[in-house]
Design an enzyme around this catalytic site. Structure first.
Site, PDB file in Angstrom:
ATOM      1  N   SER A 145     -19.082  -7.608  33.532  1.00  9.59           N
ATOM      2  CA  SER A 145     -20.573  -6.984  32.460  1.00  9.59           C
ATOM      3  C   SER A 145     -20.608  -5.200  32.383  1.00  9.59           C
ATOM      4  CB  SER A 145     -21.041  -6.709  34.134  1.00  9.59           C
ATOM      5  OG  SER A 145     -20.613  -6.497  35.508  1.00  9.59           O
ATOM      6  N   GLN A 159     -21.076  -1.910  33.580  1.00 13.86           N
ATOM      7  CA  GLN A 159     -20.077  -1.589  34.590  1.00 13.86           C
ATOM      8  C   GLN A 159     -20.506  -0.258  35.122  1.00 13.86           C
ATOM      9  OE1 GLN A 159     -17.318  -3.370  37.425  1.00 13.86           O
ATOM     10  NE2 GLN A 159     -18.300  -5.276  36.059  1.00 13.86           N
ATOM     11  N   HIS A 180     -18.783   2.263  38.674  1.00 16.52           N
ATOM     12  CA  HIS A 180     -18.917   2.329  40.204  1.00 16.52           C
ATOM     13  C   HIS A 180     -19.765   3.597  40.326  1.00 16.52           C
ATOM     14  CE1 HIS A 180     -16.922  -1.170  39.320  1.00 16.52           C
ATOM     15  NE2 HIS A 180     -16.067  -0.451  38.845  1.00 16.52           N
ATOM     16  N   LYS A 192     -15.265   3.590  44.182  1.00 16.27           N
ATOM     17  CA  LYS A 192     -14.243   2.495  43.687  1.00 16.27           C
ATOM     18  C   LYS A 192     -13.610   2.843  42.556  1.00 16.27           C
ATOM     19  CE  LYS A 192     -14.462  -2.734  42.748  1.00 16.27           C
ATOM     20  NZ  LYS A 192     -15.026  -3.608  42.260  1.00 16.27           N
ATOM     21  N   GLU A 216     -10.826   3.061  39.804  1.00 23.11           N
ATOM     22  CA  GLU A 216      -9.490   1.682  39.398  1.00 23.11           C
ATOM     23  C   GLU A 216      -9.162   1.631  38.225  1.00 23.11           C
ATOM     24  OE1 GLU A 216     -13.123  -1.216  38.846  1.00 23.11           O
ATOM     25  OE2 GLU A 216     -13.178  -1.651  36.437  1.00 23.11           O
ATOM     26  N   HIS A 231     -18.161   1.047  31.751  1.00 20.76           N
ATOM     27  CA  HIS A 231     -17.103  -0.336  30.574  1.00 20.76           C
ATOM     28  C   HIS A 231     -17.667  -1.485  30.915  1.00 20.76           C
ATOM     29  CE1 HIS A 231     -16.161   0.772  35.533  1.00 20.76           C
ATOM     30  NE2 HIS A 231     -15.771  -0.800  35.367  1.00 20.76           N
ATOM     31  N   ARG A 241     -24.730  -2.719  37.880  1.00 20.37           N
ATOM     32  CA  ARG A 241     -24.300  -3.536  36.287  1.00 20.37           C
ATOM     33  C   ARG A 241     -25.418  -3.086  35.747  1.00 20.37           C
ATOM     34  NH1 ARG A 241     -22.524  -6.794  40.637  1.00 20.37           N
ATOM     35  NH2 ARG A 241     -20.067  -8.248  40.481  1.00 20.37           N
ATOM     36  N   LYS A 247     -25.745 -11.462  36.838  1.00 24.85           N
ATOM     37  CA  LYS A 247     -26.236 -10.705  38.103  1.00 24.85           C
ATOM     38  C   LYS A 247     -27.152  -9.527  38.162  1.00 24.85           C
ATOM     39  CE  LYS A 247     -21.129 -12.016  39.828  1.00 24.85           C
ATOM     40  NZ  LYS A 247     -19.852 -11.042  40.384  1.00 24.85           N
TER      41      LYS A 247
END
Length: 421
Positions: A110, A112, A114, A137, A139, A279, A298, A304
């Site tokens: 998706s 999205q 964070h 989060k 990453e 991203h 998202r 979702k």
């Protein structure tokens, strides 16, 4: 008590994963003979989890004991400095501050972002059913195979070029917003508050467009690309648009191809995504490390829950070339076959050791715990008076303060996530 031991990861099947043994996740699970794992050649194997996360806790090999419980009972494996630094994150209860993964991506994830810690705390308080923890989060993704992703906003002049060349994209945005944005695209200060506000208005207008507005434009865009009518400024983006539309027909997220950087990476190349960076991973197999959290906001390319207001509110609107997301590996101590990927967060870093056949290499003791996965070859990991034979798919935990020596039997590649404080 052993300071180095094998652990058993968990596998996750999501519909975006690669199917059967085309997936690195399935390959590693099968090669290491994960207890209870039976290969289904028709199933999508999306993720391999290595760590203490409650949704997929690793266990000690040959035992039902979770890694979390073992670390809680033996805090010396975590180390005093990490215990003190991450006490609020539950380090004393055996929780590692990072989660290590392998992802195998066939279908785009998706659109999205964070949240940062402050926003995560607010979202968790407001919607604990959706945002299940109060942590951020950040990453990092390191390519195992050729890998593609969308990450961060394009430089403003490139977005303006798409507005001029792609009428289907421009049609989604009110003329007043386009008229304000285009002159600012040439600004010498793309990070200025006025420029960021203009980008936010443009992105918000696209992502909140109703189906009656964007679906006819998307259909027209796809038809134009399918008949080979591609304007010069669109070269390189048409394949991405067709791929995303084929996977998510009629989804507003397809238009993010005109606002986000599209990166193509080779094995060993890495990107880091901080809080507030939009991203979407598109294809390929990666090693991923992140702060331990489930928080994802998202807005497209997903079945979702979409939370467009919070996604729009939480982005940094930093517009620049994708190179700013790259993590360039550095040397690590005196280990010539090891590279260090060191993103600007305290929760994790990753080492990549790639030893040719017959080579050996030592890693000096780290001040915190680490988890390593063998992605190619076989060899041994030795420490003190102990040693383990390892091969593709094996996952090993190394306690704080324990130096290790690796030897390659037929070439050995290992990724090792760790935390120090």
């Amino acid at each position: 008590m052993a300071k180095v031991f094998k652990i058993v990861p968990t596998t996750q099947k999501y519909d975006w994963g690669k199917v059967g043994l085309s997936s690195k996740v399935a390959q590693y699970a099968a090669a290491s003979k994960i207890p209870g794992f039976t290969l289904d050649e028709n199933a999508p194997y999306a993720e391999l989890w290595m760590g203490t996360h409650v949704s997929g806790p690793s266990r000690l090999a040959g035992s039902d004991e979770t890694l979390k419980d073992h670390l809680a009972a033996h805090p010396e494996l975590v180390g005093e400095r990490v215990l003190a630094r991450f006490r609020e994150a539950g380090a004393a209860e055996g929780n590692l501050p990072f989660l290590f993964k392998v992802l195998a991506i066939e279908k785009a994830l998706s659109i999205q972002t964070h949240p940062d810690k402050k926003m995560a705390e607010e979202l968790h308080k407001e919607r604990p059913d959706v945002y299940k923890d109060a942590n951020h989060k950040p990453e990092m993704a390191i390519a195992l195979t050729p890998f593609t992703a969308m990450c961060g906003f394009l430089p403003l002049p490139q977005i303006a070029a798409f507005l001029s060349s792609t009428p289907e994209f421009a049609a989604l945005i009110p003329a007043s917003i386009v008229g304000h944005f285009v002159p600012l695209a040439a600004s010498p200060d793309p990070a200025g508050p006025t420029e960021k506000a203009a980008l936010r208005d443009l992105f918000s207008a696209v992502m909140t467009a109703g189906p009656e507005a964007f679906q006819p434009q998307l259909a027209a865009l796809v038809q134009r690309y399918e008949r080979g009518d591609v304007h010069e400024a669109e070269r390189g983006v048409e394949d991405l648009v067709l791929r995303l539309h084929g996977q998510f027909p009629g989804d507003i997220g397809v238009f993010c191809a005109f606002m986000l950087n599209y990166v193509k990476m080779e094995p060993g190349e890495a990107i880091f995504l901080a809080a507030g960076e939009p991203h979407a991973y598109v294809s390929g197999d990666i090693v991923e490390c992140m702060a331990t959290s489930d928080n994802v906001i998202r807005a497209g390319l997903t079945p979702k829950l979409r939370d467009i207001p919070n996604l729009v509110a939480g982005l940094t609107y930093a517009a620049a070339d994708a190179s700013r997301h790259l993590v360039r590996p550095a040397s690590f101590d005196s280990a010539p076959h090891t590279a260090l990927y060191n993103p600007p967060v305290p929760e994790f870093s990753v080492l990549r050791a790639a030893l040719p056949a017959g080579a050996a290499e030592a890693h000096q003791p780290l001040r915190g715990p680490s988890i390593a996965i063998v992605t190619e070859g076989r060899g041994t990991i030795a420490w003190g008076d102990g040693a383990l034979d390892v091969a593709e798919g094996d996952v090993v935990f190394v306690g704080a303060g324990c130096g290790v020596r690796m030897a390659a039997a037929e070439g050995l590649t290992m990724y090792r996530a760790f935390v120090e404080a």
